[in-house]
Design a protein around this motif. Structure first.
Motif, PDB file in Angstrom:
ATOM      1  N   THR A 117       1.005  -1.014   0.099  1.00  0.00           N
ATOM      2  CA  THR A 117      -0.004  -0.144   0.385  1.00  0.00           C
ATOM      3  C   THR A 117       1.103   1.813   0.305  1.00  0.00           C
ATOM      4  N   LEU A 118       0.275   2.600  -0.190  1.00  0.00           N
ATOM      5  CA  LEU A 118       1.019   3.495  -0.082  1.00  0.00           C
ATOM      6  C   LEU A 118       2.072   4.249   0.894  1.00  0.00           C
ATOM      7  N   GLU A 119       0.505   3.874   2.006  1.00  0.00           N
ATOM      8  CA  GLU A 119       1.411   3.819   3.691  1.00  0.00           C
ATOM      9  C   GLU A 119       2.392   3.131   3.917  1.00  0.00           C
ATOM     10  N   ASP A 120       2.487   1.523   3.256  1.00  0.00           N
ATOM     11  CA  ASP A 120       3.812   1.077   4.387  1.00  0.00           C
ATOM     12  C   ASP A 120       5.091   1.111   2.352  1.00  0.00           C
ATOM     13  N   TYR A 121       4.955   1.623   1.666  1.00  0.00           N
ATOM     14  CA  TYR A 121       6.051   2.115   0.793  1.00  0.00           C
ATOM     15  C   TYR A 121       6.590   3.530   1.823  1.00  0.00           C
ATOM     16  N   GLN A 122       5.649   5.187   2.314  1.00  0.00           N
ATOM     17  CA  GLN A 122       5.667   5.608   2.249  1.00  0.00           C
ATOM     18  C   GLN A 122       6.429   5.465   3.864  1.00  0.00           C
ATOM     19  N   HIS A 123       5.889   4.445   4.713  1.00  0.00           N
ATOM     20  CA  HIS A 123       6.738   4.393   6.187  1.00  0.00           C
ATOM     21  C   HIS A 123       8.079   3.481   5.931  1.00  0.00           C
ATOM     22  N   THR A 175       8.418   9.834  -1.170  1.00  0.00           N
ATOM     23  CA  THR A 175       7.797   9.032  -0.271  1.00  0.00           C
ATOM     24  C   THR A 175       6.826  10.610  -0.433  1.00  0.00           C
ATOM     25  N   HIS A 176       7.878  11.638  -0.648  1.00  0.00           N
ATOM     26  CA  HIS A 176       7.187  13.125  -0.739  1.00  0.00           C
ATOM     27  C   HIS A 176       6.142  13.472  -1.565  1.00  0.00           C
ATOM     28  N   SER A 177       5.756  12.437  -2.297  1.00  0.00           N
ATOM     29  CA  SER A 177       4.253  12.713  -3.196  1.00  0.00           C
ATOM     30  C   SER A 177       3.553  11.091  -3.102  1.00  0.00           C
ATOM     31  N   ASP A 178       2.700  11.724  -2.464  1.00  0.00           N
ATOM     32  CA  ASP A 178       1.125  10.433  -2.845  1.00  0.00           C
ATOM     33  C   ASP A 178       1.078   9.901  -4.212  1.00  0.00           C
ATOM     34  N   TYR A 179       1.238  10.847  -5.254  1.00  0.00           N
ATOM     35  CA  TYR A 179       1.411  10.628  -6.730  1.00  0.00           C
ATOM     36  C   TYR A 179       1.601   9.595  -7.139  1.00  0.00           C
ATOM     37  N   LEU A 180       3.454   9.691  -7.303  1.00  0.00           N
ATOM     38  CA  LEU A 180       4.158   8.814  -6.799  1.00  0.00           C
ATOM     39  C   LEU A 180       4.247   7.376  -6.312  1.00  0.00           C
ATOM     40  N   SER A 181       4.401   7.444  -5.146  1.00  0.00           N
ATOM     41  CA  SER A 181       4.402   6.789  -4.043  1.00  0.00           C
ATOM     42  C   SER A 181       3.477   5.663  -4.075  1.00  0.00           C
ATOM     43  N   LYS A 182       2.335   6.098  -4.455  1.00  0.00           N
ATOM     44  CA  LYS A 182       0.797   5.319  -5.051  1.00  0.00           C
ATOM     45  C   LYS A 182       1.387   4.461  -6.643  1.00  0.00           C
ATOM     46  N   ILE A 183       2.126   5.613  -6.936  1.00  0.00           N
ATOM     47  CA  ILE A 183       2.460   4.320  -8.372  1.00  0.00           C
ATOM     48  C   ILE A 183       3.884   3.496  -8.524  1.00  0.00           C
ATOM     49  N   LEU A 184       4.452   4.072  -6.970  1.00  0.00           N
ATOM     50  CA  LEU A 184       5.800   2.535  -7.102  1.00  0.00           C
ATOM     51  C   LEU A 184       5.490   1.357  -6.311  1.00  0.00           C
ATOM     52  N   ALA A 185       4.231   1.646  -5.448  1.00  0.00           N
ATOM     53  CA  ALA A 185       4.054   0.819  -4.298  1.00  0.00           C
ATOM     54  C   ALA A 185       2.789  -0.350  -5.413  1.00  0.00           C
ATOM     55  N   LEU A 186       2.648   0.105  -6.242  1.00  0.00           N
ATOM     56  CA  LEU A 186       1.804  -0.957  -7.044  1.00  0.00           C
ATOM     57  C   LEU A 186       2.352  -1.389  -8.157  1.00  0.00           C
ATOM     58  N   LYS A 187       3.567  -1.314  -8.615  1.00  0.00           N
ATOM     59  CA  LYS A 187       4.144  -2.212  -9.058  1.00  0.00           C
ATOM     60  C   LYS A 187       4.975  -2.954  -8.320  1.00  0.00           C
ATOM     61  N   GLU A 241      19.402  -4.054  -6.444  1.00  0.00           N
ATOM     62  CA  GLU A 241      18.739  -3.303  -6.311  1.00  0.00           C
ATOM     63  C   GLU A 241      17.680  -2.616  -5.376  1.00  0.00           C
ATOM     64  N   ALA A 242      17.405  -1.435  -4.944  1.00  0.00           N
ATOM     65  CA  ALA A 242      17.157  -1.252  -3.884  1.00  0.00           C
ATOM     66  C   ALA A 242      15.882  -1.248  -3.410  1.00  0.00           C
ATOM     67  N   ASP A 243      14.265  -1.322  -5.013  1.00  0.00           N
ATOM     68  CA  ASP A 243      13.555  -1.965  -4.729  1.00  0.00           C
ATOM     69  C   ASP A 243      13.275  -2.870  -4.564  1.00  0.00           C
ATOM     70  N   PHE A 244      15.174  -3.386  -4.900  1.00  0.00           N
ATOM     71  CA  PHE A 244      14.684  -5.121  -4.939  1.00  0.00           C
ATOM     72  C   PHE A 244      14.692  -5.782  -3.420  1.00  0.00           C
ATOM     73  N   ASN A 245      15.660  -4.607  -2.866  1.00  0.00           N
ATOM     74  CA  ASN A 245      15.839  -5.722  -0.790  1.00  0.00           C
ATOM     75  C   ASN A 245      14.851  -4.750  -0.349  1.00  0.00           C
ATOM     76  N   TYR A 246      14.362  -3.566  -0.324  1.00  0.00           N
ATOM     77  CA  TYR A 246      12.592  -2.982   0.084  1.00  0.00           C
ATOM     78  C   TYR A 246      11.918  -4.113  -0.225  1.00  0.00           C
ATOM     79  N   HIS A 247      11.636  -5.042  -0.923  1.00  0.00           N
ATOM     80  CA  HIS A 247      10.633  -5.857  -0.870  1.00  0.00           C
ATOM     81  C   HIS A 247      11.223  -7.463  -0.587  1.00  0.00           C
ATOM     82  N   ASN A 248      12.256  -7.187  -0.299  1.00  0.00           N
ATOM     83  CA  ASN A 248      12.509  -8.771   0.295  1.00  0.00           C
ATOM     84  C   ASN A 248      12.233  -8.751   1.659  1.00  0.00           C
ATOM     85  N   LYS A 249      12.648  -6.974   2.429  1.00  0.00           N
ATOM     86  CA  LYS A 249      12.864  -6.660   4.209  1.00  0.00           C
ATOM     87  C   LYS A 249      10.876  -6.894   3.850  1.00  0.00           C
ATOM     88  N   LEU A 250      10.454  -6.110   3.639  1.00  0.00           N
ATOM     89  CA  LEU A 250       9.100  -6.269   3.499  1.00  0.00           C
ATOM     90  C   LEU A 250       8.245  -7.805   3.613  1.00  0.00           C
TER      91      LEU A 250
END
Length: 716
Positions: free
Chosen positions: A507-513, A538-550, A591-600
């Motif tokens: 979710t957007l909240e997971d991503y920004q948190h 994370t300072h843009s809800d629009y961008l956070s929503k897109i990257l969390a959805l991806k 990759e930074a988003d790969f690392n985040y995905h594994n942690k979450l």
């Protein structure tokens, strides 16, 4: 003698004098191939036969008597040291000798021989400042301490320092030599990465990045395309869905990197900015351009109109009427004034910011005032901590510019022979060979070959994997004991978890948190999209929503981007100067988003589910509120209790290299299939051994194998 920081990377050998009397020790430095410099620290004995038996002089005398030599400590020291230095100089080595000579550094019998043609060394301090020099021993009368350097080394400066009781009863001697003369001109260097233009802490830069990225995303309809893919998303994904998701990921990465390029300009920042300093610098640049303009051969290459306009802007009136001599004179005067003002640059900077702050307060501009206060506080803290770190945290180990690869065969001393790699290609090849072996040790596990591997496959996506999870699998004949125990444990954990599942959606909240808490300087991402990109979004809800959805689509379809399969392997020195490839620490930057995905998914959600079912033992202290100090305290208390009760206690510390090939790869394939089929938490993906229970019948049947597993259990 200590070699530290940058010099430590160039140490290729070290040793002491052949008598083992502690008369001298040396390091050999080699920068450019063949450019060798030896640094020696020596002590010349002094005394006579009447000295106390505990003195160094008498120690040397006993050595002379044992060897049956016809000499004395002073002569033996001089003869041996001069012979060694002559041999090194004949071989073309440069020499730096730091010595308490216990004789005059200019007129002593030994010191005079350093000037001879076969040695060619000078004393650094007296070479810079002719004369006899001060006494260097507090009860002495003359200079007996010095630093002698080869004449082919460049001395910048050298000096005797004042006496200091905390250091000793001799004056310290210091000499500053050029790196080029000591290490050579062509030193292998690690090319540093380019500076990051994006800094999410600076609001102006962050807002510019967000504005550009939002505009790019809207222009390419990124969100709409992701929503279209989401409607078709299934597991496993259809080929067209996987292809569309990969293309969209590449486009997003390209847009993010392009947005960083335009978010700010990089400036050298060689000085602390203030209007006074900037005006003097511009004036000096204007004078220099006018001087160049006077040269006929350079004039056609310059825009004369721009030069004149810039000169008038800097307060230089009638630049056409100024001759080259006047321009040179004014340029020198400007440089002198700049040097004088540059000493006060920090104070001028602070004064300038304080005036701007006062203006903002007078105008009641709270936003500008707060920004200026943050700048003043940040710059003051940086200066304070820079000084603290300079003393308490010196530079770490150097980048690896060479490696040593073990070879077959032994040296004369019984050690293994090594091959030194110094070129980029040979270093990369040697590292690749070592990493391949290091991370391929899991292939030796029984589950990775034989009949069991044929049933499971590489991805463990066969019916056999499901049978192992539900406990109905019958292992093929010949399966070893530890593997049987592991398979039984997988089934037990799976049955205990039951229908427990975790969500793989973000979710957007997971991503920004998550991204608002990370350290932006963390190195990652071979693609160039670093932590700062995600932290800024994370300072843009629009961008956070897109990257969390991806990321959610990647988890739901199982279609990971191709860039996730690439990482950057980094080799770090564990011990400064030790370049043996088997002793280097290897880390992988993902990759930074790969690392985040594994942690979450694995580190947070699956771990929480495992803790909920009581599958995480308390003794590993992997829970909220637990710290490493708690674990150490319990360990110390256990030692105290065992000592007070006088009970035997054995503690085994088993390194990961001893159990990695037996556990990690064997469990990864099975739990991957479990994750795909039920998207639920499987503790075996995290640490199967730590929750394993041993049954008497299994231990009696497979006593030898289960003992191996018990030893593995005690690690960490």
């Amino acid at each position: 003698m200590i070699m530290k920081e940058r010099l430590a990377a160039f140490v290729v050998d070290s040793g002491v004098d052949h008598t083992d009397l502690g008369r001298w020790s040396w390091y050999l430095l080699e920068g450019s191939p063949g450019h060798r410099t030896r640094v020696i620290s020596a002590y010349a004995p002094c005394g006579n036969a009447a000295c106390d038996t505990s003195t160094v002089y008498q120690q040397h005398m006993r050595y002379i008597w044992e060897k049956g030599l016809k000499t004395n400590p002073k002569k033996m020291f001089a003869d041996d040291l001069l012979a060694v230095i002559r041999r090194w100089r004949k071989a073309g080595d440069r020499v730096i000798l730091m010595m308490d000579a216990n004789e005059n550094v200019l007129d002593g019998n030994m010191c005079k021989q350093f000037k001879e043609d076969d040695i060619r060394m000078v004393e650094a301090v007296h070479n810079q400042e002719p004369g006899h020099g001060p006494k260097t021993f507090f009860r002495g009368q003359q200079s007996i301490d010095g630093i002698w350097v080869s004449t082919d080394l460049e001395i910048i400066s050298a000096s005797y320092l004042p006496f200091n009781a905390d250091i000793g009863d001799h004056r310290p001697v210091v000499a500053d030599l050029t790196m080029r003369s000591v290490l050579g001109d062509h030193i292998n260097k690690i090319v540093p990465v380019k500076a990051r233009r994006l800094n999410s802490k600076v609001k102006k830069i962050r807002d510019e990045y967000i504005t550009k990225l939002e505009s790019s995303f809207k222009r390419h309809d990124i969100y709409e395309k992701l929503c279209a893919i989401q409607k078709k998303a299934t597991f496993p994904a259809a080929p067209e869905v996987a292809e569309a998701l990969e293309k969209l990921d590449r486009l997003i990465i390209e847009l993010m990197t392009n947005a960083e390029k335009g978010c700010r300009k990089l400036r050298a920042c060689h000085y602390e900015y203030s209007p006074e300093i900037k005006a003097l610098l511009d004036r000096g640049h204007a004078y220099r351009q006018l001087i160049r303009m006077q040269s006929e051969q350079l004039r056609p290459r310059m825009n004369v109109g721009n030069v004149k306009r810039f000169a008038k802007k800097c307060g230089i009136e009638n630049p056409d009427s100024m001759g080259i001599q006047l321009l040179v004179s004014e340029y020198r005067a400007c440089k002198e004034e700049l040097k004088r003002r540059m000493a006060n640059a920090p104070w001028l900077r602070k004064q300038y910011l304080s005036e701007k702050l006062q203006e903002a307060l007078d105008k009641e501009d709270e936003e500008a005032a707060q920004r200026l206060k943050d700048i003043l506080r940040t710059e003051a803290q940086k200066k304070e901590w820079r000084g603290i770190h300079r003393v308490t945290k010196p530079k770490g180990v150097n980048s690896v510019t060479k490696i040593e690869v073990p070879q077959r065969g032994t040296t004369e001393n019984g050690g293994r022979t090594v091959r030194t790699c110094t070129t980029k290609e040979s270093i990369e090849a040697g590292i690749a060979d070592e990493i391949t072996k290091r991370f391929g040790r899991a292939d030796s596990a029984p589950i990775c070959h034989g009949a069991l591997f044929d049933l499971l496959g590489y991805s463990a996506d066969t019916a056999t994997a499901t049978q192992i999870l539900d406990g109905s699998f019958v292992p093929p004949e010949g399966t070893d004991g530890p593997t049987l125990i592991l398979l039984a444990e997988i089934a037990r954990i799976w049955s205990k978890i039951g229908d427990g599942e975790i969500s793989v959606a973000l979710t957007l909240e997971d991503y920004q948190h998550y991204w608002r808490k990370v350290k932006e300087k963390t190195a990652s991402s071979f693609s160039g999209v670093h932590f700062g990109h995600y932290k800024a979004t994370t300072h843009s809800d629009y961008l956070s929503k897109i990257l969390a959805l991806k990321l959610s689509l990647i988890s739901q379809t199982g279609c990971a981007p191709e860039r996730w399969a690439r990482g950057l392997s980094v080799m770090l020195e564990k011990i400064a100067g030790i370049a043996l490839v088997t002793k280097l620490r290897a880390i992988l930057l993902m990759e930074a988003d790969f690392n985040y995905h594994n942690k979450l998914i694995f580190g947070h959600r699956m771990m929480n589910l495992a803790q909920h079912h009581g599958l995480v033992p308390e003794e590993i202290y992997n829970a909220k509120g637990k710290t490493a100090e708690d674990a150490i305290l319990q360990q110390v208390l256990a030692y105290d209790i065992a000592r007070q009760w006088k009970r035997p206690l054995m503690v085994a510390s088993v390194g990961a290299s001893q159990c990695y090939d037996q556990v990690a790869h064997a469990m990864a394939s099975l739990t991957l299939q479990a994750f795909k089929s039920r998207q639920s938490s499987v503790l075996t993906m995290l640490n199967p051994i730590q929750s394993m229970e041993f049954y008497p019948e299994q231990v009696s049947e497979n006593r030898r194998h289960s003992a191996v597993v018990r030893r593995t259990r005690s690690k960490d």
